[in-house]
Scaffold this motif. Sequence first.
Motif, PDB file in Angstrom:
ATOM      1  N   ARG A 124       0.677  -0.994   0.021  1.00  0.00           N
ATOM      2  CA  ARG A 124      -0.177  -0.071   0.080  1.00  0.00           C
ATOM      3  C   ARG A 124       0.817   1.262   0.015  1.00  0.00           C
ATOM      4  O   ARG A 124       1.127   1.805   0.998  1.00  0.00           O
ATOM      5  CB  ARG A 124      -0.924  -0.054   1.038  1.00  0.00           C
ATOM      6  N   ARG A 125       1.407   1.559  -1.260  1.00  0.00           N
ATOM      7  CA  ARG A 125       2.034   2.986  -1.368  1.00  0.00           C
ATOM      8  C   ARG A 125       1.029   4.055  -1.534  1.00  0.00           C
ATOM      9  O   ARG A 125       0.391   4.186  -2.289  1.00  0.00           O
ATOM     10  CB  ARG A 125       2.655   2.679  -2.454  1.00  0.00           C
ATOM     11  N   LEU A 126       1.232   5.011  -0.472  1.00  0.00           N
ATOM     12  CA  LEU A 126       0.129   6.038  -0.654  1.00  0.00           C
ATOM     13  C   LEU A 126       0.244   7.176  -1.397  1.00  0.00           C
ATOM     14  O   LEU A 126       1.520   7.630  -1.704  1.00  0.00           O
ATOM     15  CB  LEU A 126       0.144   6.671   0.940  1.00  0.00           C
ATOM     16  N   VAL A 127      -0.516   7.717  -2.085  1.00  0.00           N
ATOM     17  CA  VAL A 127      -0.827   8.886  -2.585  1.00  0.00           C
ATOM     18  C   VAL A 127      -0.229  10.122  -1.696  1.00  0.00           C
ATOM     19  O   VAL A 127      -0.634   9.951  -0.650  1.00  0.00           O
ATOM     20  CB  VAL A 127      -2.067   9.388  -3.456  1.00  0.00           C
ATOM     21  N   ASP A 128       0.430  11.209  -2.236  1.00  0.00           N
ATOM     22  CA  ASP A 128       0.954  12.080  -1.238  1.00  0.00           C
ATOM     23  C   ASP A 128      -0.274  12.801  -0.591  1.00  0.00           C
ATOM     24  O   ASP A 128      -1.224  13.000  -0.842  1.00  0.00           O
ATOM     25  CB  ASP A 128       1.217  13.354  -2.147  1.00  0.00           C
ATOM     26  N   GLN A 129      -0.363  12.767   0.783  1.00  0.00           N
ATOM     27  CA  GLN A 129      -1.381  12.965   1.531  1.00  0.00           C
ATOM     28  C   GLN A 129      -2.067  14.585   1.417  1.00  0.00           C
ATOM     29  O   GLN A 129      -2.949  14.819   1.898  1.00  0.00           O
ATOM     30  CB  GLN A 129      -0.984  12.818   3.302  1.00  0.00           C
ATOM     31  N   ARG A 130      -1.009  15.504   0.910  1.00  0.00           N
ATOM     32  CA  ARG A 130      -1.510  16.624   0.907  1.00  0.00           C
ATOM     33  C   ARG A 130      -2.651  16.737  -0.372  1.00  0.00           C
ATOM     34  O   ARG A 130      -3.532  17.737  -0.660  1.00  0.00           O
ATOM     35  CB  ARG A 130      -0.503  17.524   0.308  1.00  0.00           C
ATOM     36  N   TYR A 131      -2.837  15.563  -1.316  1.00  0.00           N
ATOM     37  CA  TYR A 131      -3.688  15.762  -2.288  1.00  0.00           C
ATOM     38  C   TYR A 131      -4.629  14.505  -2.225  1.00  0.00           C
ATOM     39  O   TYR A 131      -5.778  14.371  -3.027  1.00  0.00           O
ATOM     40  CB  TYR A 131      -2.980  15.766  -3.518  1.00  0.00           C
ATOM     41  N   ALA A 132      -4.429  13.488  -1.322  1.00  0.00           N
ATOM     42  CA  ALA A 132      -5.304  12.564  -1.155  1.00  0.00           C
ATOM     43  C   ALA A 132      -6.468  12.767  -0.422  1.00  0.00           C
ATOM     44  O   ALA A 132      -6.573  13.680   0.270  1.00  0.00           O
ATOM     45  CB  ALA A 132      -4.570  11.306  -0.483  1.00  0.00           C
ATOM     46  N   SER A 133      -7.574  11.990  -0.858  1.00  0.00           N
ATOM     47  CA  SER A 133      -8.822  12.438   0.232  1.00  0.00           C
ATOM     48  C   SER A 133      -9.484  11.231   1.062  1.00  0.00           C
ATOM     49  O   SER A 133     -10.236  11.512   2.112  1.00  0.00           O
ATOM     50  CB  SER A 133      -9.998  12.615  -0.934  1.00  0.00           C
ATOM     51  N   ASP A 171       4.811   7.522 -10.924  1.00  0.00           N
ATOM     52  CA  ASP A 171       5.481   8.417 -10.108  1.00  0.00           C
ATOM     53  C   ASP A 171       4.920   8.954  -8.709  1.00  0.00           C
ATOM     54  O   ASP A 171       5.500   9.234  -7.757  1.00  0.00           O
ATOM     55  CB  ASP A 171       5.797   9.717 -11.042  1.00  0.00           C
ATOM     56  N   GLY A 172       3.565   9.135  -9.017  1.00  0.00           N
ATOM     57  CA  GLY A 172       2.947   9.691  -7.607  1.00  0.00           C
ATOM     58  C   GLY A 172       1.464   9.666  -7.616  1.00  0.00           C
ATOM     59  O   GLY A 172       0.860   9.433  -6.466  1.00  0.00           O
ATOM     60  N   TYR A 173       0.754   9.412  -8.822  1.00  0.00           N
ATOM     61  CA  TYR A 173      -0.577   9.220  -8.776  1.00  0.00           C
ATOM     62  C   TYR A 173      -1.113   8.236  -9.555  1.00  0.00           C
ATOM     63  O   TYR A 173      -0.364   7.832 -10.547  1.00  0.00           O
ATOM     64  CB  TYR A 173      -1.233  10.580  -9.261  1.00  0.00           C
TER      65      TYR A 173
END
Length: 277
Positions: free
Chosen positions: A132-141, A150-152
Amino acid sequence: MNKFYLSEINIYPIKSLGGISLNEAEIEEKGLQHDRRWMLIDEEGTFITQRKHFELALLQVDIAENIMTVSHKKNLNHAISFSIDEETGESISVTVWDDRSTGFEVNTKVSNWFSEFLKMKVRLVKMASADRRLVDQRYASNNETVSFADGYPCLLIGQSSLNGLNEKLSMPIRMDRFRPNFVFTGGIPHVEDNFSTFFLGDVLFSAVKPCARCVLITIDQQNGLKGQEPLRTLAGYRTAGKKILFGQNLIHKGSGIIRLGDELRIEEWKAMANITE
């Protein structure tokens, strides 16, 4: 009112290698099925991409009947195949940017094939299904996860955006420089900057962050050669906060089948984007 329709669906099973265009695809928790579920790593477990190894553009990936084949675009006889389910079972700690994930080497024969091609020791790893590699928490909901991308989970670009760029270039380029998952028709260039949420099929997507572009888009995906464009031209009209932006990173809710020709049904728009034009 403009309508927007899906004109391309692309997956890139092995990170930074050639993509596959599809008529339909299943969207899963981490993104489109098979998208960036494999990647090459060096001896330290760090991901390898075209940013430093331009020649990876020359490797094309295909999947048929659960067999993945990687072949050289200039020499189709130089190829290797393996089952998409194949793995050694030995977990390897791998690094994608600042994230640590877990992968399994496909097999030593495949890794050796890539090592010979790159003239350096590498391994091909498959992402652990439980990772479970998480999306950047600043943009995740909702603690969304992502593959080895790379990130999304997904990237969206309007065909009009590429058309507008090509009008500014002396030599037009192809969309594959930007490696989008989804391309759509309709609207003005960069209308996707103003998408907030939209449906494709029954799946709700959120455009959470413009995609910052790097040297990879200067590599011709047909011959592996690097130039200065389109990064130089984009810098003149698509810069914000010292980053060059092209396309929108997406997160999504739910799963389902997405097909060419699907309408992007806009649910909510953003305020006008503040990007130099």
